[in-house]
Motif scaffolding. Structure first.
Motif, PDB file in Angstrom:
ATOM      1  N   TYR A   9      86.808 -11.996  49.447  1.00  0.00           N
ATOM      2  CA  TYR A   9      85.887 -10.871  49.569  1.00  0.00           C
ATOM      3  C   TYR A   9      84.566 -11.150  48.853  1.00  0.00           C
ATOM      4  CZ  TYR A   9      89.943  -8.230  51.165  1.00  0.00           C
ATOM      5  OH  TYR A   9      91.039  -7.806  51.870  1.00  0.00           O
ATOM      6  N   VAL A  10      83.465 -10.745  49.490  1.00  0.00           N
ATOM      7  CA  VAL A  10      82.208 -10.657  48.762  1.00  0.00           C
ATOM      8  C   VAL A  10      82.342  -9.472  47.815  1.00  0.00           C
ATOM      9  CG1 VAL A  10      79.725 -10.231  48.926  1.00  0.00           C
ATOM     10  CG2 VAL A  10      80.880 -11.603  50.681  1.00  0.00           C
ATOM     11  N   VAL A  11      81.965  -9.651  46.568  1.00  0.00           N
ATOM     12  CA  VAL A  11      82.168  -8.619  45.547  1.00  0.00           C
ATOM     13  C   VAL A  11      80.840  -8.292  44.879  1.00  0.00           C
ATOM     14  CG1 VAL A  11      83.172  -8.209  43.250  1.00  0.00           C
ATOM     15  CG2 VAL A  11      84.597  -9.148  45.099  1.00  0.00           C
ATOM     16  N   LEU A  12      80.564  -6.999  44.743  1.00  0.00           N
ATOM     17  CA  LEU A  12      79.387  -6.534  44.020  1.00  0.00           C
ATOM     18  C   LEU A  12      79.834  -5.615  42.895  1.00  0.00           C
ATOM     19  CD1 LEU A  12      76.229  -6.296  43.818  1.00  0.00           C
ATOM     20  CD2 LEU A  12      76.452  -4.234  45.254  1.00  0.00           C
ATOM     21  N   SER A  13      79.308  -5.852  41.691  1.00  0.00           N
ATOM     22  CA  SER A  13      79.620  -4.995  40.547  1.00  0.00           C
ATOM     23  C   SER A  13      78.320  -4.577  39.874  1.00  0.00           C
ATOM     24  CB  SER A  13      80.518  -5.731  39.547  1.00  0.00           C
ATOM     25  OG  SER A  13      80.881  -4.888  38.465  1.00  0.00           O
ATOM     26  N   ILE A  14      78.111  -3.269  39.753  1.00  0.00           N
ATOM     27  CA  ILE A  14      76.892  -2.733  39.156  1.00  0.00           C
ATOM     28  C   ILE A  14      77.236  -1.910  37.914  1.00  0.00           C
ATOM     29  CG2 ILE A  14      75.773  -2.609  41.417  1.00  0.00           C
ATOM     30  CD1 ILE A  14      76.095   0.507  41.189  1.00  0.00           C
ATOM     31  N   ASP A  15      76.223  -1.654  37.091  1.00  0.00           N
ATOM     32  CA  ASP A  15      76.363  -0.733  35.960  1.00  0.00           C
ATOM     33  C   ASP A  15      76.028   0.680  36.410  1.00  0.00           C
ATOM     34  OD1 ASP A  15      76.872  -2.696  33.886  1.00  0.00           O
ATOM     35  OD2 ASP A  15      74.734  -3.208  33.961  1.00  0.00           O
ATOM     36  N   ALA A  16      76.867   1.638  36.023  1.00  0.00           N
ATOM     37  CA  ALA A  16      76.459   3.037  36.153  1.00  0.00           C
ATOM     38  C   ALA A  16      75.424   3.344  35.075  1.00  0.00           C
ATOM     39  CB  ALA A  16      77.675   3.951  36.004  1.00  0.00           C
ATOM     40  N   LEU A  17      74.627   4.368  35.303  1.00  0.00           N
ATOM     41  CA  LEU A  17      73.618   4.770  34.334  1.00  0.00           C
ATOM     42  C   LEU A  17      74.261   5.076  32.984  1.00  0.00           C
ATOM     43  CD1 LEU A  17      70.619   5.508  33.856  1.00  0.00           C
ATOM     44  CD2 LEU A  17      71.203   7.850  34.551  1.00  0.00           C
ATOM     45  N   PHE A  18      73.803   4.368  31.932  1.00  0.00           N
ATOM     46  CA  PHE A  18      74.237   4.474  30.533  1.00  0.00           C
ATOM     47  C   PHE A  18      75.260   3.409  30.142  1.00  0.00           C
ATOM     48  CE2 PHE A  18      76.030   6.717  26.701  1.00  0.00           C
ATOM     49  CZ  PHE A  18      74.862   6.688  25.962  1.00  0.00           C
ATOM     50  N   TRP A  19      75.612   2.507  31.067  1.00  0.00           N
ATOM     51  CA  TRP A  19      76.522   1.405  30.751  1.00  0.00           C
ATOM     52  C   TRP A  19      75.814   0.063  30.885  1.00  0.00           C
ATOM     53  CZ3 TRP A  19      78.504   5.933  32.551  1.00  0.00           C
ATOM     54  CH2 TRP A  19      79.681   6.406  31.953  1.00  0.00           C
ATOM     55  N   GLY A  20      76.303  -0.924  30.129  1.00  0.00           N
ATOM     56  CA  GLY A  20      75.855  -2.292  30.276  1.00  0.00           C
ATOM     57  C   GLY A  20      74.355  -2.439  30.151  1.00  0.00           C
ATOM     58  N   ASP A  21      73.739  -3.109  31.145  1.00  0.00           N
ATOM     59  CA  ASP A  21      72.295  -3.318  31.124  1.00  0.00           C
ATOM     60  C   ASP A  21      71.512  -2.045  31.417  1.00  0.00           C
ATOM     61  OD1 ASP A  21      71.800  -6.194  30.583  1.00  0.00           O
ATOM     62  OD2 ASP A  21      73.153  -6.436  32.275  1.00  0.00           O
ATOM     63  N   ARG A  22      72.218  -0.949  31.713  1.00  0.00           N
ATOM     64  CA  ARG A  22      71.551   0.346  31.893  1.00  0.00           C
ATOM     65  C   ARG A  22      71.882   1.302  30.750  1.00  0.00           C
ATOM     66  NH1 ARG A  22      72.607   2.520  37.750  1.00  0.00           N
ATOM     67  NH2 ARG A  22      70.626   3.643  37.471  1.00  0.00           N
ATOM     68  N   SER A  23      72.403   0.742  29.651  1.00  0.00           N
ATOM     69  CA  SER A  23      72.667   1.560  28.471  1.00  0.00           C
ATOM     70  C   SER A  23      71.399   1.681  27.643  1.00  0.00           C
ATOM     71  CB  SER A  23      73.806   0.947  27.644  1.00  0.00           C
ATOM     72  OG  SER A  23      73.451  -0.343  27.187  1.00  0.00           O
ATOM     73  N   ARG A  24      71.514   2.265  26.447  1.00  0.00           N
ATOM     74  CA  ARG A  24      70.327   2.430  25.618  1.00  0.00           C
ATOM     75  C   ARG A  24      69.803   1.079  25.158  1.00  0.00           C
ATOM     76  NH1 ARG A  24      70.472   6.998  21.109  1.00  0.00           N
ATOM     77  NH2 ARG A  24      71.796   5.456  20.098  1.00  0.00           N
ATOM     78  N   LYS A  25      68.557   0.837  25.418  1.00  0.00           N
ATOM     79  CA  LYS A  25      67.932  -0.450  25.093  1.00  0.00           C
ATOM     80  C   LYS A  25      68.137  -0.825  23.630  1.00  0.00           C
ATOM     81  CE  LYS A  25      63.332  -2.603  24.893  1.00  0.00           C
ATOM     82  NZ  LYS A  25      61.887  -2.397  25.145  1.00  0.00           N
ATOM     83  N   GLU A  26      68.055   0.180  22.752  1.00  0.00           N
ATOM     84  CA  GLU A  26      68.003  -0.108  21.324  1.00  0.00           C
ATOM     85  C   GLU A  26      69.329  -0.507  20.696  1.00  0.00           C
ATOM     86  OE1 GLU A  26      67.761   4.503  21.723  1.00  0.00           O
ATOM     87  OE2 GLU A  26      67.205   2.689  22.838  1.00  0.00           O
ATOM     88  N   ASP A  27      70.457  -0.300  21.408  1.00  0.00           N
ATOM     89  CA  ASP A  27      71.701  -0.535  20.663  1.00  0.00           C
ATOM     90  C   ASP A  27      72.844  -1.158  21.460  1.00  0.00           C
ATOM     91  OD1 ASP A  27      72.520   3.043  20.546  1.00  0.00           O
ATOM     92  OD2 ASP A  27      72.414   1.650  22.213  1.00  0.00           O
ATOM     93  N   ARG A  28      72.566  -1.846  22.568  1.00  0.00           N
ATOM     94  CA  ARG A  28      73.675  -2.392  23.351  1.00  0.00           C
ATOM     95  C   ARG A  28      74.511  -3.393  22.553  1.00  0.00           C
ATOM     96  NH1 ARG A  28      73.979  -6.232  28.761  1.00  0.00           N
ATOM     97  NH2 ARG A  28      76.182  -5.822  29.140  1.00  0.00           N
ATOM     98  N   ILE A  29      73.875  -4.352  21.907  1.00  0.00           N
ATOM     99  CA  ILE A  29      74.619  -5.362  21.154  1.00  0.00           C
ATOM    100  C   ILE A  29      75.317  -4.727  19.958  1.00  0.00           C
ATOM    101  CG2 ILE A  29      74.461  -7.509  19.831  1.00  0.00           C
ATOM    102  CD1 ILE A  29      74.127  -7.872  22.835  1.00  0.00           C
ATOM    103  N   ASP A  30      74.654  -3.772  19.318  1.00  0.00           N
ATOM    104  CA  ASP A  30      75.278  -3.081  18.190  1.00  0.00           C
ATOM    105  C   ASP A  30      76.545  -2.357  18.633  1.00  0.00           C
ATOM    106  OD1 ASP A  30      73.372  -3.923  16.437  1.00  0.00           O
ATOM    107  OD2 ASP A  30      72.172  -2.105  16.515  1.00  0.00           O
ATOM    108  N   ILE A  31      76.498  -1.746  19.822  1.00  0.00           N
ATOM    109  CA  ILE A  31      77.671  -1.057  20.342  1.00  0.00           C
ATOM    110  C   ILE A  31      78.796  -2.064  20.578  1.00  0.00           C
ATOM    111  CG2 ILE A  31      78.599   0.322  22.232  1.00  0.00           C
ATOM    112  CD1 ILE A  31      75.694   1.284  22.719  1.00  0.00           C
ATOM    113  N   ALA A  32      78.464  -3.188  21.181  1.00  0.00           N
ATOM    114  CA  ALA A  32      79.478  -4.201  21.482  1.00  0.00           C
ATOM    115  C   ALA A  32      80.121  -4.744  20.212  1.00  0.00           C
ATOM    116  CB  ALA A  32      78.858  -5.342  22.279  1.00  0.00           C
ATOM    117  N   LYS A  33      79.328  -4.874  19.150  1.00  0.00           N
ATOM    118  CA  LYS A  33      79.876  -5.383  17.894  1.00  0.00           C
ATOM    119  C   LYS A  33      80.818  -4.388  17.241  1.00  0.00           C
ATOM    120  CE  LYS A  33      76.012  -8.445  16.680  1.00  0.00           C
ATOM    121  NZ  LYS A  33      74.867  -8.639  15.761  1.00  0.00           N
ATOM    122  N   ALA A  34      80.626  -3.115  17.505  1.00  0.00           N
ATOM    123  CA  ALA A  34      81.485  -2.083  16.926  1.00  0.00           C
ATOM    124  C   ALA A  34      82.762  -1.995  17.753  1.00  0.00           C
ATOM    125  CB  ALA A  34      80.757  -0.742  16.920  1.00  0.00           C
TER     126      ALA A  34
END
Length: 399
Positions: free
Chosen positions: A180-205
């Protein structure tokens, strides 16, 4: 005698005050005391069961969709002039190529996504992968497709998440291996569409408690801000998913007659909602999100806590239809619903009630064989055997 009378008066006064105090509240466990009366006002006038005597099924589906869009899903993000996409990174994997792409999800936003393309195919069936919520916002598309070219913190976060929810399997990658061809996107507020200022900080927590402290209240603020500007977070996600399905269906390597979607938890809600609202989707697998309002709106269910529930709320839609009625707009498409007996989020009586409601609709259209419903001896979890049955479901209905 006076002492006895005085004592009686004191007792009567205390009892009266106590009785009054018992009435001096209107909310219990986040629910208004009159929640049962509120539920009794919901008649779901646009359910197929309430319209089948006055219109054909096709008329109902067209008009009910219009009711949802016109009365509950405005303001809509404007469609892009074109989806124009570019590949910004590639990685060859076993039997398929993983691409990181950038495309126009609407006229105002570009979004990063993962696109998996099987080797040596001109036209293939395709699947849109719809990620869960989990109060876990640092990753989105990475919950469904193995990430690459990202910070090691994101990779570690994704690995831990798929172990907790997907039996240590990237479901999108497995489906790409299956052709299958597969497409995966971020919903608004997740991943690359999350808050610019704290994505890595969130992942570290990496503890749930730490994550919630950083981001949980922010989702309510986002939802409130969207509501104040005439739209809703839930509607916006549905529009995004509809645009992504349209984009996927029109890719040159995709057989547009055989496009489906699959999701777990909130992704399941997104999946059946998308199948109900989009003609680009021909089949959908929906894991661990189906119930009815009667059983979800109680004093103890997770849905009554606000917070995460905002992402799956479209204001006013309950005045039209309940959850299984909306999902029934997908009839007569092939639809699969899995839930778990041990899933504390979705009471089994509500699952059974919703399944019964949907079964009536598919039976009314002589499409009973297109609806698969099953309750597993499982918690809120998308296990390997479920995944195998989902793959078999798509192989039957999209290949």
């Amino acid at each position: 005698m006076k002492k006895i009378v005085s004592l009686y008066l004191v007792i009567a006064f205390v009892l009266n005050v106590s009785a009054q105090n018992e009435m001096l509240y209107s909310v219990e466990n986040n629910m208004p005391l009159f929640y049962q009366q509120l539920k009794e006002q919901l008649t779901y006038p646009w359910a197929w069961q309430n319209k089948q005597q006055s219109m054909t099924f096709d008329e109902w589906r067209e008009k009910a969709r219009k009711e949802i869009i016109d009365k509950t899903m405005q303001i809509a993000p404007p469609a892009p002039d074109n989806f124009r996409y570019e590949v910004i990174a590639r990685e060859q994997r076993e039997g398929y190529e993983a691409q990181k792409i950038l495309f126009n999800i609407n006229k105002w936003e570009k979004t990063l996504a993962y696109l998996l393309v099987p080797n040596k195919v001109k036209k293939a069936p395709a699947l849109l992968m719809l990620h869960d919520h989990g109060a876990h916002f640092a990753i989105g598309k990475e919950k469904m497709v193995k990430p690459f070219g990202v910070d090691s913190v994101i990779i570690k976060d994704a690995e831990q998440w798929i172990a907790a929810c997907y039996d240590s399997i990237y479901v999108g990658d497995e489906l790409a291996k299956a052709g299958y061809v597969v497409l995966s996107i971020d919903a608004l507020f997740w991943g690359d569409r999350s808050r610019k200022e704290d994505r890595i900080d969130i992942a570290k927590a990496l503890s749930t408690k730490e994550r919630k402290q950083k981001t949980y209240d922010t989702q309510q603020a986002l939802s409130s801000n969207l509501l104040q500007m005439g739209t809703s977070w839930g509607a916006w996600m549905t529009w995004d998913d509809m645009r992504a399905a349209q984009f996927l269906a029109n890719l040159p390597m995709v057989d547009k007659k055989n496009v489906g979607c699959v999701g777990f938890s909130m992704g399941s809600y997104r999946s059946w909602m998308l199948a109900a609202m989009s003609d680009d989707i021909k089949a959908a697998a929906n894991i661990c999100w189906m119930n009815d309002t009667e059983h979800l709106m109680t004093l103890t269910n997770n849905q009554n806590k606000g917070g995460s529930a905002y992402s799956m709320l479209i204001p006013g839609i309950r005045n039209l239809m309940d959850y299984p009625h909306v999902a029934s707009l997908a009839c007569p498409k092939a639809m699969l619903f899995f839930n778990g007996y041990n899933d504390k989020l979705f009471p089994v009586p509500g699952v059974e009630s919703a399944y019964k409601t949907m079964r009536e609709v598919w039976q009314s259209q002589n499409a009973d064989d297109k609806l698969t419903t099953k309750i597993w001896q499982e918690k809120h979890f998308f296990n390997k055997q479920m995944q195998k049955e989902v793959t078999a479901f798509f192989d039957k209905n999209l290949k």
